[in-house]
Design a protein around this motif. Structure first.
Motif, PDB file in Angstrom:
ATOM      1  N   THR A  31     -18.910  -3.727   2.345  1.00  0.00           N
ATOM      2  CA  THR A  31     -18.298  -3.005   3.456  1.00  0.00           C
ATOM      3  C   THR A  31     -16.771  -3.100   3.441  1.00  0.00           C
ATOM      4  OG1 THR A  31     -20.293  -3.372   4.756  1.00  0.00           O
ATOM      5  CG2 THR A  31     -18.335  -2.694   5.956  1.00  0.00           C
ATOM      6  N   PRO A  32     -16.181  -4.284   3.298  1.00  0.00           N
ATOM      7  CA  PRO A  32     -14.709  -4.324   3.225  1.00  0.00           C
ATOM      8  C   PRO A  32     -14.145  -3.630   1.988  1.00  0.00           C
ATOM      9  CG  PRO A  32     -15.570  -6.513   3.648  1.00  0.00           C
ATOM     10  CD  PRO A  32     -16.725  -5.626   3.367  1.00  0.00           C
ATOM     11  N   ILE A  33     -14.866  -3.680   0.879  1.00  0.00           N
ATOM     12  CA  ILE A  33     -14.388  -3.008  -0.330  1.00  0.00           C
ATOM     13  C   ILE A  33     -14.335  -1.501  -0.108  1.00  0.00           C
ATOM     14  CG2 ILE A  33     -14.960  -2.483  -2.725  1.00  0.00           C
ATOM     15  CD1 ILE A  33     -16.114  -5.302  -2.936  1.00  0.00           C
ATOM     16  N   LEU A  34     -15.362  -0.952   0.501  1.00  0.00           N
ATOM     17  CA  LEU A  34     -15.377   0.483   0.789  1.00  0.00           C
ATOM     18  C   LEU A  34     -14.294   0.847   1.794  1.00  0.00           C
ATOM     19  CD1 LEU A  34     -16.768   3.205   0.343  1.00  0.00           C
ATOM     20  CD2 LEU A  34     -18.298   2.626   2.221  1.00  0.00           C
ATOM     21  N   PHE A  35     -14.121   0.041   2.819  1.00  0.00           N
ATOM     22  CA  PHE A  35     -13.096   0.310   3.830  1.00  0.00           C
ATOM     23  C   PHE A  35     -11.697   0.267   3.222  1.00  0.00           C
ATOM     24  CE2 PHE A  35     -10.092  -1.323   7.009  1.00  0.00           C
ATOM     25  CZ  PHE A  35     -10.116  -0.256   7.888  1.00  0.00           C
ATOM     26  N   ILE A  36     -11.427  -0.742   2.411  1.00  0.00           N
ATOM     27  CA  ILE A  36     -10.099  -0.877   1.804  1.00  0.00           C
ATOM     28  C   ILE A  36      -9.837   0.266   0.824  1.00  0.00           C
ATOM     29  CG2 ILE A  36      -8.748  -2.324   0.233  1.00  0.00           C
ATOM     30  CD1 ILE A  36      -9.981  -4.736   1.678  1.00  0.00           C
ATOM     31  N   SER A  37     -10.842   0.664   0.077  1.00  0.00           N
ATOM     32  CA  SER A  37     -10.638   1.774  -0.862  1.00  0.00           C
ATOM     33  C   SER A  37     -10.337   3.072  -0.120  1.00  0.00           C
ATOM     34  CB  SER A  37     -11.847   1.934  -1.762  1.00  0.00           C
ATOM     35  OG  SER A  37     -12.970   2.333  -1.029  1.00  0.00           O
ATOM     36  N   LEU A  38     -11.032   3.340   0.971  1.00  0.00           N
ATOM     37  CA  LEU A  38     -10.743   4.540   1.758  1.00  0.00           C
ATOM     38  C   LEU A  38      -9.378   4.450   2.431  1.00  0.00           C
ATOM     39  CD1 LEU A  38     -14.226   5.184   3.371  1.00  0.00           C
ATOM     40  CD2 LEU A  38     -13.090   6.551   1.623  1.00  0.00           C
ATOM     41  N   LEU A  39      -9.015   3.272   2.913  1.00  0.00           N
ATOM     42  CA  LEU A  39      -7.723   3.083   3.556  1.00  0.00           C
ATOM     43  C   LEU A  39      -6.577   3.305   2.578  1.00  0.00           C
ATOM     44  CD1 LEU A  39      -6.466   2.120   6.286  1.00  0.00           C
ATOM     45  CD2 LEU A  39      -6.326  -0.127   5.222  1.00  0.00           C
ATOM     46  N   ILE A  40      -6.683   2.782   1.376  1.00  0.00           N
ATOM     47  CA  ILE A  40      -5.640   2.976   0.368  1.00  0.00           C
ATOM     48  C   ILE A  40      -5.542   4.449  -0.018  1.00  0.00           C
ATOM     49  CG2 ILE A  40      -5.053   2.470  -2.041  1.00  0.00           C
ATOM     50  CD1 ILE A  40      -6.166  -0.333  -1.588  1.00  0.00           C
ATOM     51  N   PHE A  41      -6.663   5.121  -0.153  1.00  0.00           N
ATOM     52  CA  PHE A  41      -6.660   6.536  -0.509  1.00  0.00           C
ATOM     53  C   PHE A  41      -5.983   7.377   0.571  1.00  0.00           C
ATOM     54  CE2 PHE A  41      -8.894  10.692  -0.657  1.00  0.00           C
ATOM     55  CZ  PHE A  41      -8.433  11.098  -1.904  1.00  0.00           C
ATOM     56  N   ILE A  42      -6.315   7.138   1.828  1.00  0.00           N
ATOM     57  CA  ILE A  42      -5.701   7.896   2.930  1.00  0.00           C
ATOM     58  C   ILE A  42      -4.217   7.570   3.048  1.00  0.00           C
ATOM     59  CG2 ILE A  42      -5.692   8.170   5.446  1.00  0.00           C
ATOM     60  CD1 ILE A  42      -8.751   7.899   5.297  1.00  0.00           C
ATOM     61  N   PHE A  43      -3.854   6.313   2.859  1.00  0.00           N
ATOM     62  CA  PHE A  43      -2.442   5.921   2.894  1.00  0.00           C
ATOM     63  C   PHE A  43      -1.663   6.605   1.777  1.00  0.00           C
ATOM     64  CE2 PHE A  43       1.048   2.984   1.852  1.00  0.00           C
ATOM     65  CZ  PHE A  43       1.694   2.987   3.074  1.00  0.00           C
ATOM     66  N   TYR A  44      -2.240   6.694   0.591  1.00  0.00           N
ATOM     67  CA  TYR A  44      -1.590   7.360  -0.540  1.00  0.00           C
ATOM     68  C   TYR A  44      -1.404   8.849  -0.267  1.00  0.00           C
ATOM     69  CZ  TYR A  44      -0.890   9.359  -5.158  1.00  0.00           C
ATOM     70  OH  TYR A  44      -0.405  10.065  -6.212  1.00  0.00           O
ATOM     71  N   LEU A  45      -2.416   9.503   0.266  1.00  0.00           N
ATOM     72  CA  LEU A  45      -2.304  10.932   0.562  1.00  0.00           C
ATOM     73  C   LEU A  45      -1.303  11.201   1.676  1.00  0.00           C
ATOM     74  CD1 LEU A  45      -5.975  12.208   0.377  1.00  0.00           C
ATOM     75  CD2 LEU A  45      -4.150  12.490  -1.297  1.00  0.00           C
ATOM     76  N   ASN A  46      -1.169  10.280   2.607  1.00  0.00           N
ATOM     77  CA  ASN A  46      -0.253  10.459   3.722  1.00  0.00           C
ATOM     78  C   ASN A  46       1.205  10.262   3.298  1.00  0.00           C
ATOM     79  OD1 ASN A  46       0.443  10.954   6.368  1.00  0.00           O
ATOM     80  ND2 ASN A  46       0.337   8.803   6.933  1.00  0.00           N
ATOM     81  N   ASN A  47       1.484   9.343   2.392  1.00  0.00           N
ATOM     82  CA  ASN A  47       2.851   9.030   1.992  1.00  0.00           C
ATOM     83  C   ASN A  47       3.358   9.878   0.837  1.00  0.00           C
ATOM     84  OD1 ASN A  47       3.600   7.176   3.829  1.00  0.00           O
ATOM     85  ND2 ASN A  47       3.154   5.397   2.570  1.00  0.00           N
ATOM     86  N   ARG A  48       2.528  10.676   0.268  1.00  0.00           N
ATOM     87  CA  ARG A  48       2.877  11.393  -0.947  1.00  0.00           C
ATOM     88  C   ARG A  48       3.967  12.434  -0.719  1.00  0.00           C
ATOM     89  NH1 ARG A  48      -1.614  14.584  -4.211  1.00  0.00           N
ATOM     90  NH2 ARG A  48      -2.029  15.285  -2.108  1.00  0.00           N
ATOM     91  N   LYS A  49       3.907  13.190   0.338  1.00  0.00           N
ATOM     92  CA  LYS A  49       4.847  14.284   0.549  1.00  0.00           C
ATOM     93  C   LYS A  49       5.780  14.021   1.724  1.00  0.00           C
ATOM     94  CE  LYS A  49       1.924  17.583  -1.605  1.00  0.00           C
ATOM     95  NZ  LYS A  49       1.466  18.906  -1.740  1.00  0.00           N
ATOM     96  N   ARG A  50       6.082  12.805   1.972  1.00  0.00           N
ATOM     97  CA  ARG A  50       6.961  12.455   3.079  1.00  0.00           C
ATOM     98  C   ARG A  50       8.409  12.670   2.661  1.00  0.00           C
ATOM     99  NH1 ARG A  50       5.853   7.162   6.346  1.00  0.00           N
ATOM    100  NH2 ARG A  50       4.155   8.496   6.944  1.00  0.00           N
TER     101      ARG A  50
END
Length: 57
Positions: A34-53
């Protein structure tokens, strides 16, 4: 070369999802998957959010 982090993150999410499916079948510990899945999704969303800032002039 910019597609490589995105591909790695998607691959990490798929592996984490597979581990979580195994945990739901009681083959792998749920407390680890469960934490592995949560952290992987969190990193992915963080990467997509910071990409075009806008970073300034």
């Amino acid at each position: 070369m910019s597609k490589l982090p995105l591909i790695c993150m998607i691959l990490f999410i798929l592996i984490a999802f597979f581990l979580h499916i195994l945990a739901l079948m009681k083959i792998f510990p749920l407390l680890l998957s469960t934490p592995i899945l949560f952290i992987s999704l969190l990193i992915f969303i963080f990467y997509l959010n910071n990409r075009k800032r806008f970073k300034g002039f």
